[in-house]
Write an enzyme that holds these catalytic residues in place. Structure first.
Site, PDB file in Angstrom:
ATOM      1  CD  GLU A 155      -2.973  -0.952   0.204  1.00  0.00           C
ATOM      2  OE1 GLU A 155      -3.415   0.181  -0.030  1.00  0.00           O
ATOM      3  OE2 GLU A 155      -3.343  -1.962  -0.408  1.00  0.00           O
ATOM      4  NE  ARG A 220      -9.888   6.425  -6.414  1.00  0.00           N
ATOM      5  CZ  ARG A 220      -9.616   5.174  -6.082  1.00  0.00           C
ATOM      6  NH1 ARG A 220      -8.670   4.515  -6.720  1.00  0.00           N
ATOM      7  NH2 ARG A 220     -10.270   4.571  -5.112  1.00  0.00           N
ATOM      8  CE1 TYR A 270       0.154   1.631  -4.151  1.00  0.00           C
ATOM      9  CE2 TYR A 270      -1.224   3.464  -4.861  1.00  0.00           C
ATOM     10  CZ  TYR A 270      -1.081   2.229  -4.259  1.00  0.00           C
ATOM     11  OH  TYR A 270      -2.201   1.592  -3.769  1.00  0.00           O
ATOM     12  CD  GLU A 273      -4.766  -3.497  -8.343  1.00  0.00           C
ATOM     13  OE1 GLU A 273      -3.641  -3.395  -7.803  1.00  0.00           O
ATOM     14  OE2 GLU A 273      -5.757  -2.841  -7.982  1.00  0.00           O
ATOM     15  CE  LYS A 274      -7.269   1.349  -7.770  1.00  0.00           C
ATOM     16  NZ  LYS A 274      -6.416   0.530  -6.839  1.00  0.00           N
TER      17      LYS A 274
END
Ligand code: NAG
Ligand code: NAG
Ligand code: NAG
Length: 377
Positions: A155, A220, A270, A273-274
């Site tokens: 994370e 975002r 960072y 998987e997005k």
């Protein structure tokens, strides 16, 4: 009509076909295992990862249970094993502990969660979140002098608790940062043996976004709210009251021309998987996260669209409309697929394999004094 004699004539053929089928299945699983992904690691651990571990268990069982084809190298019993003890199972998520052997043929690595192995273990793995800010969750007995303690976290600092006591404690870091002792990726690209043809999956949607953790304060979310004024965005995920199972994910995302690969926070290296999953599914990621340059440290510059390249969400929307109308321009973003293949990494077990490999090959003495300033700055 099938007579008993013709049945027996066909039986050897049937058996051969069945055996061949089994062998092919075995080969396929052995050589080309489906990429496993963790997505939305914190929030949807239960659902997405049950899928991961079930598949892995099936794979490794089929490989282990049949060694008659001579495909599996038998363990050399005289070889010294490297033992990695996973002290707190990350997110409590059970995993196939034979994975390192079945996937990477690392039969010299023993990954265990058995705390009785404490005094024998070459290394201990501690998943940051599972320490829960309380160092009394770590072993209290004297540590064996050769043993290395590994801090494991995937994370970002924004979503990781920073608490006293983390300094002067661990020996190694296992993290997505490239300068971690043991870098752990969410995915990676490997060059294919031969140039291959890429078939674009059929596309029925323009821009898609799947979010389970919808937070109006995230950068975002603000970007999305402006973007959707100018282009249609199909939204899914728990954040929008539309739960997406791991099986549905591929169907949805491959059917979109663009996918909003918006990270939950912005930090160097960072990249999760997005981005890697849409890349693997033949969908062009529109990224929001670290700098374009930093993305280009990992993937080709023409494999994604960066929000920073546009003055405003409206300008980005205009550009996506242009690409939507011009296939030549759109397909340029997928040219790299002829040369590279995307690999996902299996959380957490694949990272444990890397850690074990590291312990085996690097015997240096190491202490990490300043974890907090390194990670949280
Ligand atoms: C699509 O873009 C290419 C490259 O810029 C251009 O040559 C072509 O004329 C465009 N096609 C259409 C239909 O606009
Ligand atoms: C690991 O780090 C601890 C804490 O800094 C230190 O006391 C210990 O000697 C180190 N061990 C090894 C094997 O590097
Ligand atoms: C360990 C195991 O289950 N091995 C099996 C492999 O397949 C043969 C038949 O092809 C079985 O007889 C074995 O029991």
């Amino acid at each position: 009509m099938t007579t008993p004699s013709s049945q027996s004539k066909f039986r050897p053929i049937l058996v051969t076909v069945l055996l061949l089928g089994g062998f092919m299945t075995f080969l396929f699983m052995y050589i080309k295992p489906s990429p496993q992904w963790l997505y939305e690691p914190v929030k949807s651990v239960v659902c997405s990862d049950q899928f991961t571990s079930t598949t892995e268990q099936v794979t490794s069982k089929s490989i282990q249970s049949n060694t008659t084809n001579g495909q599996v190298t038998p363990a050399k019993s005289d070889e010294k094993k490297t033992i990695l003890l996973v002290w707190l199972v990350p997110f409590g998520q059970q995993n196939d502990l034979n994975f390192c052997k079945s996937r990477f043929n690392m039969d010299y690595c023993i990954i265990t969660t058995d705390k009785n192995m404490y005094s024998k273990a070459d290394g201990l793995l501690f998943h940051h979140r599972d320490i829960r800010g309380d160092l009394s969750n770590l072993p209290q007995t004297q540590r064996p002098p050769y043993q290395k303690w590994i801090w494991f976290n995937m994370e970002s600092p924004t979503h990781s608790g920073n608490f006293a006591g983390l300094d002067n404690f661990f020996n190694l870091t296992l993290n997505y940062h490239r300068d971690a002792d043991i870098p752990a990726r969410y995915g990676y690209l490997v060059k294919t043996q031969n140039e291959k043809k890429f078939e674009l999956p059929s596309k029925s949607k323009l821009v898609c976004w799947i979010v389970s953790n919808y937070n109006p304060n995230h950068a975002r979310t603000k970007y999305y709210n402006e973007l959707r004024q100018h282009i249609e965005v199909s939204t899914f995920g728990r954040g929008f009251g539309r739960y997406v199972s791991d099986g549905d994910y591929a169907n949805i995302v491959s059917g979109c021309k663009f996918y909003l690969s918006f990270e939950n926070s912005i930090h160097k290296d960072y990249i999760t998987e997005k981005m890697y999953r849409p890349l693997s599914l033949g969908t062009v990621p529109v990224v929001l996260g670290t700098s374009r340059q930093n993305y280009e440290d990992f993937v080709p510059g023409d494999s994604f669209i960066h929000t920073n390249d546009f003055k405003s969400p409206k300008e980005l929307a205009d550009y996506l409309h242009v690409l939507d109308k011009n296939d030549t321009l759109y397909m340029r973003y997928l040219d790299w697929k002829k040369l590279y293949e995307v690999k996902g990494t299996a959380f957490w077990i694949e990272h444990a394999c890397r850690a074990c490999e590291y312990l085996r090959t690097d015997n240096e003495y190491k202490a990490f004094r300043s974890l907090r300033s390194w990670y949280w700055g």
